[in-house]
Design a protein around this motif. Structure first.
Motif, PDB file in Angstrom:
ATOM      1  N   UNK A   1       0.829  -1.219   0.000  1.00  0.00           N
ATOM      2  CA  UNK A   1       0.000   0.000   0.000  1.00  0.00           C
ATOM      3  C   UNK A   1       0.856   1.260   0.000  1.00  0.00           C
ATOM      4  N   UNK A   2       1.957   1.186   0.730  1.00  0.00           N
ATOM      5  CA  UNK A   2       2.827   2.350   0.852  1.00  0.00           C
ATOM      6  C   UNK A   2       3.429   2.751  -0.491  1.00  0.00           C
TER       7      UNK A   2
ATOM      8  N   UNK B   1       1.320   2.708   6.907  1.00  0.00           N
ATOM      9  CA  UNK B   1       0.333   1.668   7.166  1.00  0.00           C
ATOM     10  C   UNK B   1       1.007   0.488   7.856  1.00  0.00           C
ATOM     11  N   UNK B   2       0.301  -0.129   8.760  1.00  0.00           N
ATOM     12  CA  UNK B   2       0.811  -1.345   9.395  1.00  0.00           C
ATOM     13  C   UNK B   2       0.840  -2.452   8.352  1.00  0.00           C
ATOM     14  N   UNK B   3       1.890  -3.264   8.323  1.00  0.00           N
ATOM     15  CA  UNK B   3       1.938  -4.358   7.351  1.00  0.00           C
ATOM     16  C   UNK B   3       0.694  -5.226   7.455  1.00  0.00           C
TER      17      UNK B   3
ATOM     18  N   UNK C   1      -5.385   3.859   2.563  1.00  0.00           N
ATOM     19  CA  UNK C   1      -5.564   3.238   3.876  1.00  0.00           C
ATOM     20  C   UNK C   1      -6.523   2.055   3.762  1.00  0.00           C
ATOM     21  N   UNK C   2      -6.366   1.040   4.615  1.00  0.00           N
ATOM     22  CA  UNK C   2      -7.222  -0.143   4.533  1.00  0.00           C
ATOM     23  C   UNK C   2      -8.713   0.163   4.624  1.00  0.00           C
ATOM     24  N   UNK C   3      -9.100   1.198   5.358  1.00  0.00           N
ATOM     25  CA  UNK C   3     -10.518   1.542   5.468  1.00  0.00           C
ATOM     26  C   UNK C   3     -11.071   2.103   4.162  1.00  0.00           C
TER      27      UNK C   3
ATOM     28  N   UNK D   1     -10.111  -1.224   0.113  1.00  0.00           N
ATOM     29  CA  UNK D   1     -10.174  -2.626   0.560  1.00  0.00           C
ATOM     30  C   UNK D   1     -10.301  -3.549  -0.644  1.00  0.00           C
ATOM     31  N   UNK D   2     -10.138  -4.836  -0.400  1.00  0.00           N
ATOM     32  CA  UNK D   2     -10.349  -5.821  -1.464  1.00  0.00           C
ATOM     33  C   UNK D   2     -11.767  -5.650  -2.007  1.00  0.00           C
ATOM     34  N   UNK D   3     -11.894  -5.754  -3.319  1.00  0.00           N
ATOM     35  CA  UNK D   3     -13.195  -5.570  -3.957  1.00  0.00           C
ATOM     36  C   UNK D   3     -13.414  -4.157  -4.452  1.00  0.00           C
ATOM     37  N   UNK D   4     -12.409  -3.292  -4.262  1.00  0.00           N
ATOM     38  CA  UNK D   4     -12.485  -1.901  -4.693  1.00  0.00           C
ATOM     39  C   UNK D   4     -11.500  -1.681  -5.832  1.00  0.00           C
ATOM     40  N   UNK D   5     -11.932  -0.977  -6.870  1.00  0.00           N
ATOM     41  CA  UNK D   5     -11.036  -0.599  -7.963  1.00  0.00           C
ATOM     42  C   UNK D   5     -10.995   0.924  -8.039  1.00  0.00           C
TER      43      UNK D   5
END
Length: 198
Positions: free
Chosen positions: A121-122, A191-193, A133-135, A138-142
């Motif tokens: 992500x970084x 971001x946290x790994x 950011x993960x929020x 997320x997976x399923x987002x383009x």
């Protein structure tokens, strides 16, 4: 589309490793399908070829090499094995022959990359205005946005890696951009790994 036996990907498997790994995906079939996305015929042909459910706005559904990605209110990107594109175009033509639509093979006009590792992500966050950011991503987002100075689209695949597609004409630029952003020692630690290194 050129003969699959003679076709070559843009960078022929280029890869780089730093705090994240950047690798060219290689040949992948891709069709841009434009039309009325609320039409059951468009939905059925897209999901039949993509082998997945229809995504919502800003969504992507994928399984291995097959995917359906929402690109705009009237556009989908269908992905599949490279050798299946011509058959898919015939299927689209038969199914939508009385509908207003456009289906174009863009397989050889695109290049793809995978950014993998716990800090993937970084890498993207350094290059795009998209909130990585993960929020927010997320997976399923383009997302269709820019990487540096060029347009690109990206999403998280089933393995938790980030896939990036761009125009083939800027493949070297995008690869260099990603590889430079992933260089060891340039970590920012935003971001946290999220997954273990390979």
């Amino acid at each position: 589309m050129s003969d699959a036996s003679q076709a070559r990907s843009a960078l022929e498997g280029a890869s780089a490793r730093g705090f994240a790994r950047v690798e060219e995906i290689g040949l992948r079939g891709a069709i841009v399908l434009r039309g009325d996305l609320s039409s059951s015929a468009v939905k059925n042909v897209a999901t039949g070829i993509g082998g997945v459910d229809m995504p919502g706005e800003l969504g992507i559904n994928l399984v291995e090499e097959r995917a359906v990605a929402w690109m705009s209110p009237d556009e989908l990107l269908l992905m599949m094995p490279y050798g299946e594109v011509e058959t898919a175009l015939v299927q689209i033509s038969k199914t939508l022959k009385k509908k207003h639509y456009l289906a174009e093979n863009v397989s050889d006009a695109r290049a793809g990359f995978i950014v993998s590792g716990p800090q993937a992500r970084e890498v993207l966050a350094k290059l795009t205005p998209v909130d990585m950011s993960p929020d927010a991503f997320a997976k399923g987002t383009v997302r269709r946005s820019k990487l540096g100075q060029v347009p690109a689209a990206f999403w998280i695949n089933d393995e938790g890696d980030i896939e990036v597609i761009c125009f083939r004409s800027v493949a070297q630029y995008v690869f260099d951009l990603l590889a430079n952003a992933a260089k060891t020692g340039s970590e920012v630690g935003c971001f946290a790994p999220s997954k273990s290194p390979e």
